[in-house]
Scaffold this active site. Structure first.
Site, PDB file in Angstrom:
ATOM      1  N   GLY A  86       0.811  -1.211   0.000  1.00 49.04           N
ATOM      2  CA  GLY A  86       0.000   0.000   0.000  1.00 49.04           C
ATOM      3  C   GLY A  86       0.843   1.259   0.000  1.00 49.04           C
ATOM      4  N   LYS A 106       9.671   2.955   0.455  1.00 48.03           N
ATOM      5  CA  LYS A 106       8.521   2.850   1.361  1.00 48.03           C
ATOM      6  C   LYS A 106       8.028   4.268   1.640  1.00 48.03           C
ATOM      7  CE  LYS A 106       7.052   0.737   5.705  1.00 48.03           C
ATOM      8  NZ  LYS A 106       7.449  -0.169   6.776  1.00 48.03           N
ATOM      9  N   ARG A 169      14.561   0.579   0.911  1.00 44.81           N
ATOM     10  CA  ARG A 169      14.957  -0.696   1.510  1.00 44.81           C
ATOM     11  C   ARG A 169      15.538  -1.616   0.435  1.00 44.81           C
ATOM     12  NH1 ARG A 169       9.631  -2.575   4.953  1.00 44.81           N
ATOM     13  NH2 ARG A 169       8.650  -2.867   2.924  1.00 44.81           N
ATOM     14  N   ARG A 176       6.409 -12.277   1.178  1.00 45.83           N
ATOM     15  CA  ARG A 176       5.911 -12.541   2.540  1.00 45.83           C
ATOM     16  C   ARG A 176       5.082 -13.826   2.572  1.00 45.83           C
ATOM     17  NH1 ARG A 176       5.268  -6.830   4.306  1.00 45.83           N
ATOM     18  NH2 ARG A 176       6.547  -5.711   2.801  1.00 45.83           N
ATOM     19  N   ASP A 249       1.409 -11.011   7.004  1.00 46.58           N
ATOM     20  CA  ASP A 249       1.870 -10.177   5.883  1.00 46.58           C
ATOM     21  C   ASP A 249       3.170  -9.458   6.235  1.00 46.58           C
ATOM     22  OD1 ASP A 249      -0.209  -8.866   7.594  1.00 46.58           O
ATOM     23  OD2 ASP A 249       0.475  -7.077   6.547  1.00 46.58           O
TER      24      ASP A 249
END
Ligand code: AMP
Ligand code: MG
Length: 492
Positions: A86, A106, A169, A176, A249
């Site tokens: 998201g 992110k 990152r 996941r 998640d």
């Protein structure tokens, strides 16, 4: 530059191509030149204005294919349905001299999976993620890494008005448990086909050096993920790390620490400690992490079941958890005492009892976890209980008779003075410096005023958490009273 973008090549069922949303007036907050160097990334990425544009979501290099991936998951024990990246955006997978690495922003704006969110991260949360990723790496604990933080004056509304910030990152993969759960819950025929495609992709690219039973590679995958996860959680426990949101998640298929939100390194030792302000039931309390990881692995096992197609094999793979976790836990914690797991069963049990009693004693008075172990490491080289080093540990306890009782058992276990090498080892297992909440908070407050020097200081300090770094002694002190008032919840 070589961009291989293998995850994107899986097709549109797995990810949506989406561009980052630009921010005004981006600037650098912190850059991880060491990581860039060790990954073999082009040095100018963190040097020039082009790099600043890319890492703030204001541009792409040729060959990048920005995408957000879809996943689902269990949150706080309940099926949450579709989630997805998201506010994370993978810019691409770069093939450098040290191998392939995914580069992910992110907080770079909305994606098709943003739901009600704004796709943004704030300076506070980006600093926490950056510093903790690198602190974990410094401790030798598997983790996604952080390449840089950029920020912008763009306002972002949280409980109060804050500003936008983006942390970049890196990891071999950000897949996941929830990615598997997603396709396992998709109807046939596409769901099962995608599930298989994903599992084959993960095995082929990320587990290629591991031993797999060729008769059932999916059971092999589950066993390997189980084992990596068990080892990871044992390492978390041993440094007093509490993740805070162990939803499926947020669980990495590679066994990396992933998604730093309301995490905390324990101050006083309290197994019931809850670091996530939104975790009212204490589901993710420090002392529950091992069970929760096992529960999460069951969710993964269930998702892989159509591929494994053999319940006994799946159960067998999952059951390795208990053995691997307890072996690693014992190894980590006995190591903190300067001991090794003993072959002789009775002797091993005696050590285990000594350890458990020690932890119980710490919990009773909520003695500071990191300081205790570090002081004990210094004391272990002295046989005289009256020495300054032993006195420094004694001073941490109110109940002196409990302490003296335990200390004498430990000293007699050490028998003669442990070797210099053993003490050195303890000092390389019990960190002097951990990213306590109040340290991060002080850096954040300074950064909010435009001074990023404290982020830089902590970043450098935490890269070598076992080194004395005498000038920074005060960073290893007990937390101030106000630290207990810091409240951190899920999404920030
Ligand atoms: P987290 O609690 O950070 O693991 O996030 C859970 C889910 O919510 C993930 O799918 C995130 O991508 C999504 N999410 C969290 N914060 C935001 C945000 N500010 N904007 C959009 N999505 C978000
Ligand atoms: Mg997450």
């Amino acid at each position: 530059m070589t961009w291989i973008n293998r995850f994107t090549a899986l097709g549109p069922a797995f990810s949506a191509q989406v561009l980052p949303t630009p921010v005004p007036q981006p600037s650098w907050v912190c850059r991880n030149f060491q990581l860039s160097h060790s990954l073999g990334l082009p040095p100018d990425w963190l040097e020039n204005p082009e790099g600043l544009a890319v890492f703030s979501g204001n541009g792409l290099w040729e060959g990048m294919q920005a995408q957000a991936s879809v996943y689902s998951g269990h949150q706080f024990g309940h099926w949450a349905g579709q989630l997805g990246d998201g506010r994370a955006l993978c810019l691409g997978e770069y093939e450098g001299p040290q191998g392939a690495v995914e580069i992910q922003l992110k907080g770079a704006g909305k994606t098709p999976f943003s739901r009600m969110g704004d796709g943004r991260a704030v300076l506070r949360s980006s600093i926490r993620e950056f510093l903790c990723s690198e602190a974990m790496a410094g401790l030798g604990i598997p983790t996604t890494r952080a390449l840089c933080i950029t920020s912008s004056p763009k306002p972002v509304l949280r409980e109060e008005l804050e500003t936008a910030s983006i942390v970049t990152r890196t990891a071999p993969s950000f897949i996941r448990f929830g990615h598997f759960e997603h396709f396992a819950n998709e109807p046939a025929p596409s769901g099962p086909a995608h599930l298989r495609q994903l599992a084959d992709f993960v095995i082929q690219h990320y587990f290629k050096d591991e031993n797999f039973s060729t008769s059932n590679p999916y059971a092999g995958l589950l066993a390997h993920v189980t084992s990596r996860t068990a080892k990871l959680i044992a390492q978390w426990q041993s440094v007093g790390f509490c993740h805070g949101v162990m939803n499926t998640d947020n669980m990495s298929i590679l066994g990396l620490t992933l998604d730093y939100g309301p995490f905390q390194f324990l101050d006083g030792f309290n197994p019931q400690h809850i670091c996530n302000h939104s975790d009212h039931q204490g589901r993710y309390a420090y002392g529950r992490q091992a069970q929760v990881a096992y529960w999460n692995l069951f969710c993964l096992g269930q998702a892989l079941m159509p591929l494994i197609d053999d319940q006994d094999l799946a159960v067998k793979a999952l059951e390795t958890y208990k053995k691997v976790f307890s072996e690693n836990w014992s190894q980590c914690f006995l190591g903190k005492l300067g001991l090794q797991v003993q072959e002789d069963e009775a002797a091993a049990l005696e050590d285990q009892t000594l350890l458990n009693d020690g932890l119980e004693m710490l919990a009773k008075e909520q003695v500071d976890f990191s300081i205790f172990w570090r002081k004990l490491s210094h004391a272990a080289s002295k046989t005289e209980a009256s020495s300054l080093e032993w006195q420094a540990v004694a001073d941490m306890f109110i109940d002196q008779s409990a302490w003296v009782g335990w200390r004498d058992r430990y000293l007699s276990r050490l028998q003669s003075k442990p070797s210099e090498a053993a003490v050195k080892k303890m000092l390389s297992i019990n960190p002097k410096y951990v990213l306590r909440n109040h340290l991060a908070e002080a850096a954040i407050q300074k950064s909010k005023l435009g001074d990023h020097s404290e982020v830089e200081t902590l970043f450098k300090l935490l890269q070598s958490p076992f080194d004395e770094q005498m000038h920074f002694d005060h960073y290893a002190n007990l937390p101030p009273d106000w630290a207990a008032q810091i409240e951190i919840s899920c999404s920030s």
